[in-house]
Design a protein around this motif. Sequence first.
Motif, PDB file in Angstrom:
ATOM      1  N   ASN A 252       0.807  -1.231   0.000  1.00 23.75           N
ATOM      2  CA  ASN A 252       0.000   0.000   0.000  1.00 23.75           C
ATOM      3  C   ASN A 252       0.839   1.279   0.000  1.00 23.75           C
ATOM      4  OD1 ASN A 252      -2.474  -1.415   0.114  1.00 23.75           O
ATOM      5  ND2 ASN A 252      -2.094  -1.818   2.268  1.00 23.75           N
ATOM      6  N   VAL A 253       2.150   1.113   0.067  1.00 17.44           N
ATOM      7  CA  VAL A 253       3.015   2.299   0.131  1.00 17.44           C
ATOM      8  C   VAL A 253       3.392   2.752  -1.282  1.00 17.44           C
ATOM      9  CG1 VAL A 253       5.274   3.176   0.909  1.00 17.44           C
ATOM     10  CG2 VAL A 253       3.979   1.594   2.368  1.00 17.44           C
ATOM     11  N   VAL A 254       3.272   4.059  -1.508  1.00 20.74           N
ATOM     12  CA  VAL A 254       3.760   4.652  -2.756  1.00 20.74           C
ATOM     13  C   VAL A 254       4.949   5.526  -2.368  1.00 20.74           C
ATOM     14  CG1 VAL A 254       3.220   6.236  -4.651  1.00 20.74           C
ATOM     15  CG2 VAL A 254       1.423   4.746  -3.713  1.00 20.74           C
ATOM     16  N   ILE A 255       6.051   5.395  -3.087  1.00 21.24           N
ATOM     17  CA  ILE A 255       7.186   6.276  -2.803  1.00 21.24           C
ATOM     18  C   ILE A 255       7.235   7.354  -3.880  1.00 21.24           C
ATOM     19  CG2 ILE A 255       9.714   6.452  -2.634  1.00 21.24           C
ATOM     20  CD1 ILE A 255       9.771   3.773  -1.302  1.00 21.24           C
ATOM     21  N   ALA A 256       7.288   8.611  -3.443  1.00 19.98           N
ATOM     22  CA  ALA A 256       7.400   9.723  -4.398  1.00 19.98           C
ATOM     23  C   ALA A 256       8.796  10.303  -4.275  1.00 19.98           C
ATOM     24  CB  ALA A 256       6.348  10.782  -4.089  1.00 19.98           C
ATOM     25  N   TYR A 257       9.566  10.157  -5.344  1.00 17.25           N
ATOM     26  CA  TYR A 257      10.884  10.793  -5.343  1.00 17.25           C
ATOM     27  C   TYR A 257      10.723  12.222  -5.841  1.00 17.25           C
ATOM     28  CZ  TYR A 257      15.532  12.241  -6.641  1.00 17.25           C
ATOM     29  OH  TYR A 257      16.689  12.978  -6.756  1.00 17.25           O
ATOM     30  N   GLU A 258      11.022  13.145  -4.937  1.00 13.25           N
ATOM     31  CA  GLU A 258      10.890  14.562  -5.276  1.00 13.25           C
ATOM     32  C   GLU A 258      12.177  15.294  -4.889  1.00 13.25           C
ATOM     33  OE1 GLU A 258       6.674  16.125  -5.615  1.00 13.25           O
ATOM     34  OE2 GLU A 258       7.168  16.253  -3.500  1.00 13.25           O
ATOM     35  N   PRO A 259      13.101  15.458  -5.833  1.00 16.62           N
ATOM     36  CA  PRO A 259      14.316  16.202  -5.486  1.00 16.62           C
ATOM     37  C   PRO A 259      13.936  17.647  -5.160  1.00 16.62           C
ATOM     38  CG  PRO A 259      14.223  15.739  -7.859  1.00 16.62           C
ATOM     39  CD  PRO A 259      13.044  15.063  -7.247  1.00 16.62           C
ATOM     40  N   VAL A 260      14.334  18.106  -3.985  1.00 15.79           N
ATOM     41  CA  VAL A 260      13.880  19.417  -3.521  1.00 15.79           C
ATOM     42  C   VAL A 260      14.323  20.525  -4.490  1.00 15.79           C
ATOM     43  CG1 VAL A 260      13.911  21.019  -1.554  1.00 15.79           C
ATOM     44  CG2 VAL A 260      13.932  18.561  -1.150  1.00 15.79           C
ATOM     45  N   TRP A 261      15.478  20.325  -5.101  1.00 19.47           N
ATOM     46  CA  TRP A 261      16.006  21.335  -6.033  1.00 19.47           C
ATOM     47  C   TRP A 261      15.187  21.435  -7.325  1.00 19.47           C
ATOM     48  CZ3 TRP A 261      17.301  18.447 -10.272  1.00 19.47           C
ATOM     49  CH2 TRP A 261      17.665  17.115 -10.052  1.00 19.47           C
ATOM     50  N   ALA A 262      14.271  20.508  -7.523  1.00 16.71           N
ATOM     51  CA  ALA A 262      13.465  20.561  -8.756  1.00 16.71           C
ATOM     52  C   ALA A 262      12.009  20.943  -8.467  1.00 16.71           C
ATOM     53  CB  ALA A 262      13.509  19.206  -9.455  1.00 16.71           C
ATOM     54  N   ILE A 263      11.709  21.284  -7.189  1.00 13.73           N
ATOM     55  CA  ILE A 263      10.310  21.562  -6.814  1.00 13.73           C
ATOM     56  C   ILE A 263       9.992  23.055  -6.867  1.00 13.73           C
ATOM     57  CG2 ILE A 263       8.664  21.523  -4.878  1.00 13.73           C
ATOM     58  CD1 ILE A 263       9.869  18.955  -3.930  1.00 13.73           C
ATOM     59  N   GLY A 264       8.824  23.369  -7.368  1.00 11.57           N
ATOM     60  CA  GLY A 264       8.267  24.712  -7.245  1.00 11.57           C
ATOM     61  C   GLY A 264       8.892  25.742  -8.165  1.00 11.57           C
ATOM     62  N   SER A 265       8.400  26.989  -8.025  1.00 12.68           N
ATOM     63  CA  SER A 265       8.848  28.033  -8.956  1.00 12.68           C
ATOM     64  C   SER A 265      10.288  28.470  -8.679  1.00 12.68           C
ATOM     65  CB  SER A 265       7.897  29.230  -8.906  1.00 12.68           C
ATOM     66  OG  SER A 265       7.558  29.489  -7.579  1.00 12.68           O
ATOM     67  N   ASN A 266      10.849  28.083  -7.523  1.00 12.22           N
ATOM     68  CA  ASN A 266      12.259  28.412  -7.261  1.00 12.22           C
ATOM     69  C   ASN A 266      13.206  27.280  -7.638  1.00 12.22           C
ATOM     70  OD1 ASN A 266      11.656  30.937  -6.210  1.00 12.22           O
ATOM     71  ND2 ASN A 266      11.224  30.063  -4.177  1.00 12.22           N
ATOM     72  N   ALA A 267      12.709  26.319  -8.376  1.00 11.09           N
ATOM     73  CA  ALA A 267      13.534  25.158  -8.740  1.00 11.09           C
ATOM     74  C   ALA A 267      14.824  25.608  -9.420  1.00 11.09           C
ATOM     75  CB  ALA A 267      12.750  24.242  -9.664  1.00 11.09           C
ATOM     76  N   VAL A 268      15.910  24.929  -9.091  1.00  7.68           N
ATOM     77  CA  VAL A 268      17.201  25.228  -9.722  1.00  7.68           C
ATOM     78  C   VAL A 268      17.146  24.807 -11.194  1.00  7.68           C
ATOM     79  CG1 VAL A 268      19.691  24.725  -9.619  1.00  7.68           C
ATOM     80  CG2 VAL A 268      18.333  24.792  -7.515  1.00  7.68           C
ATOM     81  N   ARG A 269      16.588  23.635 -11.421  1.00  2.00           N
ATOM     82  CA  ARG A 269      16.420  23.117 -12.781  1.00  2.00           C
ATOM     83  C   ARG A 269      15.486  21.922 -12.718  1.00  2.00           C
ATOM     84  NH1 ARG A 269      19.159  18.301 -13.351  1.00  2.00           N
ATOM     85  NH2 ARG A 269      20.766  17.918 -11.799  1.00  2.00           N
ATOM     86  N   GLU A 270      15.111  21.407 -13.892  1.00  2.19           N
ATOM     87  CA  GLU A 270      14.282  20.201 -13.922  1.00  2.19           C
ATOM     88  C   GLU A 270      15.182  18.968 -13.802  1.00  2.19           C
ATOM     89  OE1 GLU A 270      11.777  20.108 -17.394  1.00  2.19           O
ATOM     90  OE2 GLU A 270      10.823  21.998 -16.871  1.00  2.19           O
ATOM     91  N   ALA A 271      14.635  17.900 -13.245  1.00  2.00           N
ATOM     92  CA  ALA A 271      15.392  16.639 -13.200  1.00  2.00           C
ATOM     93  C   ALA A 271      15.322  15.978 -14.571  1.00  2.00           C
ATOM     94  CB  ALA A 271      14.800  15.727 -12.137  1.00  2.00           C
ATOM     95  N   THR A 272      16.236  15.063 -14.831  1.00  2.00           N
ATOM     96  CA  THR A 272      16.218  14.338 -16.105  1.00  2.00           C
ATOM     97  C   THR A 272      15.711  12.913 -15.864  1.00  2.00           C
ATOM     98  OG1 THR A 272      18.441  13.449 -15.781  1.00  2.00           O
ATOM     99  CG2 THR A 272      18.274  15.606 -16.873  1.00  2.00           C
ATOM    100  N   ALA A 273      15.356  12.268 -16.969  1.00  2.00           N
ATOM    101  CA  ALA A 273      14.909  10.869 -16.856  1.00  2.00           C
ATOM    102  C   ALA A 273      16.041  10.021 -16.286  1.00  2.00           C
ATOM    103  CB  ALA A 273      14.498  10.346 -18.222  1.00  2.00           C
ATOM    104  N   GLY A 274      17.275  10.310 -16.700  1.00  2.00           N
ATOM    105  CA  GLY A 274      18.437   9.550 -16.231  1.00  2.00           C
ATOM    106  C   GLY A 274      18.586   9.656 -14.719  1.00  2.00           C
ATOM    107  N   GLU A 275      18.391  10.859 -14.211  1.00  2.00           N
ATOM    108  CA  GLU A 275      18.506  11.039 -12.758  1.00  2.00           C
ATOM    109  C   GLU A 275      17.415  10.259 -12.034  1.00  2.00           C
ATOM    110  OE1 GLU A 275      20.559  15.464 -12.440  1.00  2.00           O
ATOM    111  OE2 GLU A 275      18.474  15.293 -13.053  1.00  2.00           O
ATOM    112  N   PHE A 276      16.226  10.257 -12.625  1.00  2.00           N
ATOM    113  CA  PHE A 276      15.132   9.507 -11.987  1.00  2.00           C
ATOM    114  C   PHE A 276      15.414   8.005 -12.026  1.00  2.00           C
ATOM    115  CE2 PHE A 276      11.136   7.158 -12.117  1.00  2.00           C
ATOM    116  CZ  PHE A 276      10.684   7.467 -10.833  1.00  2.00           C
ATOM    117  N   ILE A 277      15.908   7.531 -13.167  1.00  2.00           N
ATOM    118  CA  ILE A 277      16.196   6.087 -13.292  1.00  2.00           C
ATOM    119  C   ILE A 277      17.207   5.657 -12.220  1.00  2.00           C
ATOM    120  CG2 ILE A 277      17.296   4.323 -14.759  1.00  2.00           C
ATOM    121  CD1 ILE A 277      16.132   5.851 -17.191  1.00  2.00           C
TER     122      ILE A 277
END
Length: 253
Positions: free
Chosen positions: A161-186
């Motif tokens: 029943n557990v879902v894990i959400a990977y959310e790099p803080v640096w990619a969240i919200g309007s102050n995000a440093v940059r978007e994450a890539t598919a490679g980083e997620f993999i």
Amino acid sequence: MKDINKLIVANWKMNPQSKKDAEIIFKNISLFVKNLKKIDVVVCPPFPYLYIKDKIKNKKLKLGSQDVFYEKEGSYTSEVSIGMLKDFGAEYVIIGHSERRMTGDTNSIINKKILATLKAKINPIFCIGESKRDANGFYLSFIKQQIIEGLALVTKPQMKNVVIAYEPVWAIGSNAVREATAGEFIEIRIYIKKIIADLFDIKTANDIKIIYGGSVHPTNANIFIKDGGADGLLVGRDSLNKKLFGQIINLVK
Ligand code: PGA
């Protein structure tokens, strides 16, 4: 067997500012999900708008909350219990979002919330993610600690029943440093599965749902799902925008 439905979670955060707007957004999303197959859409509004699910009935659109308190009831000013969430029809709870961690949620508090949620047979969406990446890979041990401490005492059967959400803080919200890539997620997805396999077993690791969140837009939604192998998405800003959220759902479809 692994539930193969993709999961799209709308995290409204502290928006919108009126019931009227909340109802409009919810209604729009409920139109998108009408004929959806193999995708579960979960809307997580602020607590005062949880009534919306009763008002705008749509069995396909699921309700979640953005947090919960781990005690059952009692003298805990401002807190909301899992029983209250259940009574409103919530099936999911976001736990450990970086914006909650910033206001004091530690791994141990998050663990208590996850255990209370699982006990009540509600699905926790357990958020993890580092604030920055470093060349030596210390962010990996940071993530590992979040997982180990967050999932302490969770049993193998409960893990489905557990879902894990990977959310790099640096990619969240309007102050995000940059978007994450598919490679980083993999990379992180494989790493999470390895940790889960060590904590539980390979089957649990294979079956665990790992979704991606942090600046998800129609321009990159597909990258995380198709190239990154994400089991779903956690969408902040764009989940409030009819056109953008509709496009994201369509891309996942
Ligand atoms: P964002 O938020 O999509 O606005 O970056 C995601 C989140 O924090 O859950």
